[in-house]
Design a protein around this motif. Structure first.
Motif, short mmCIF file in Angstrom:
data_model
loop_
_atom_site.label_atom_id
_atom_site.label_comp_id
_atom_site.label_asym_id
_atom_site.label_seq_id
_atom_site.Cartn_x
_atom_site.Cartn_y
_atom_site.Cartn_z
N UNK A 169 -5.48 3.59 1.55
CA UNK A 169 -5.38 4.38 2.73
C UNK A 169 -5.90 3.45 3.81
N UNK A 170 -7.10 2.88 3.62
CA UNK A 170 -7.64 1.86 4.69
C UNK A 170 -7.13 0.56 4.80
N UNK A 171 -6.30 -0.03 3.70
CA UNK A 171 -5.39 -0.86 3.73
C UNK A 171 -3.94 -0.93 4.62
N UNK A 172 -3.59 0.37 4.47
CA UNK A 172 -2.58 0.86 5.13
C UNK A 172 -2.65 0.99 6.59
N UNK A 173 -3.78 1.77 7.03
CA UNK A 173 -4.27 1.87 8.49
C UNK A 173 -4.41 0.39 9.00
N UNK A 202 0.73 -1.10 0.10
CA UNK A 202 0.11 0.14 0.17
C UNK A 202 0.84 1.22 0.01
N UNK A 203 2.16 1.35 0.86
CA UNK A 203 2.99 2.30 0.84
C UNK A 203 3.39 2.78 -0.67
N UNK A 204 3.88 1.59 -1.31
CA UNK A 204 4.32 1.64 -2.55
C UNK A 204 3.27 2.33 -3.59
N UNK A 205 2.03 1.80 -3.70
CA UNK A 205 1.02 2.27 -4.37
C UNK A 205 0.41 3.78 -4.07
N UNK A 231 -10.25 4.34 -5.28
CA UNK A 231 -8.93 3.67 -4.99
C UNK A 231 -8.03 3.91 -4.06
N UNK A 232 -8.03 5.36 -3.82
CA UNK A 232 -6.88 5.91 -2.90
C UNK A 232 -7.41 5.87 -1.38
N UNK A 233 -8.74 5.88 -1.37
CA UNK A 233 -9.36 5.61 0.04
C UNK A 233 -8.99 4.11 0.44
N UNK A 234 -9.23 3.24 -0.54
CA UNK A 234 -9.09 1.66 -0.16
C UNK A 234 -7.37 1.59 -0.04
#
Length: 162
Positions: free
Chosen positions: A56-60, A30-33, A51-54
């Protein structure tokens, strides 16, 4: 520690490392993307795509899961491998021991990341500035989890080989 207890402990910690490494892999993905999204501003946060929210959600989510995996299991298991009695020790004592062994760079930094993580996990819509600031800070500091995970794994591997 008796040999049978040590075997059970090493099996438990091995399973937890598999889980932790999966979380780390998802964080790195997620950080890479998300690399072009940071640093976030209040304006850019307001206009994130689905997609960006997804991402961020994955990262969190994965950040939270990895931090919990480390804090709830791996910290104590690692200290037990080092013959520390931490079964009933408060978390602050566990963190202090880890810092003393140089397995945790800073108790304060760990606690700060935990507070930031809790803030972004709640996602209060009226406190966008705080959420953006916290996300930026987490994004800057997420590799602390990676450093801690690798230090703990070194202790585990040396114990298994030792």
């Amino acid at each position: 520690m008796m040999q049978s207890e040590n075997k059970i402990l090493t099996e438990r910690i091995h399973r937890e490392f598999i889980i932790a490494e999966k979380h780390l892999s998802r964080i790195e993905e997620s950080v890479s993307l998300m690399s072009n999204m940071f640093p976030l501003s209040t304006a850019s946060y307001s206009f994130l795509s689905s997609e960006e929210v997804r991402l961020l959600d994955q990262f969190i989510f994965r950040f939270s899961k990895l931090q919990d995996c480390l804090g709830a299991k791996i910290f104590r298991y690692t200290l037990q491998l080092l013959d520390e009695d931490v079964e009933n020790a408060p978390m602050r004592d566990v963190l202090n021991m880890l810092e003393r062994y140089n397995l945790l760079p800073s108790v304060q930094e760990w606690m700060t990341l935990r507070e930031l993580r809790n803030e972004v996990a709640c996602d209060y819509p009226f406190e966008v500035d705080d959420v953006v600031e916290s996300l930026n800070h987490l994004h800057e500091k997420w590799e602390l989890l990676k450093v801690v995970l690798f230090r703990l794994k070194e202790v585990y591997l040396s114990n298994v080989k030792g």
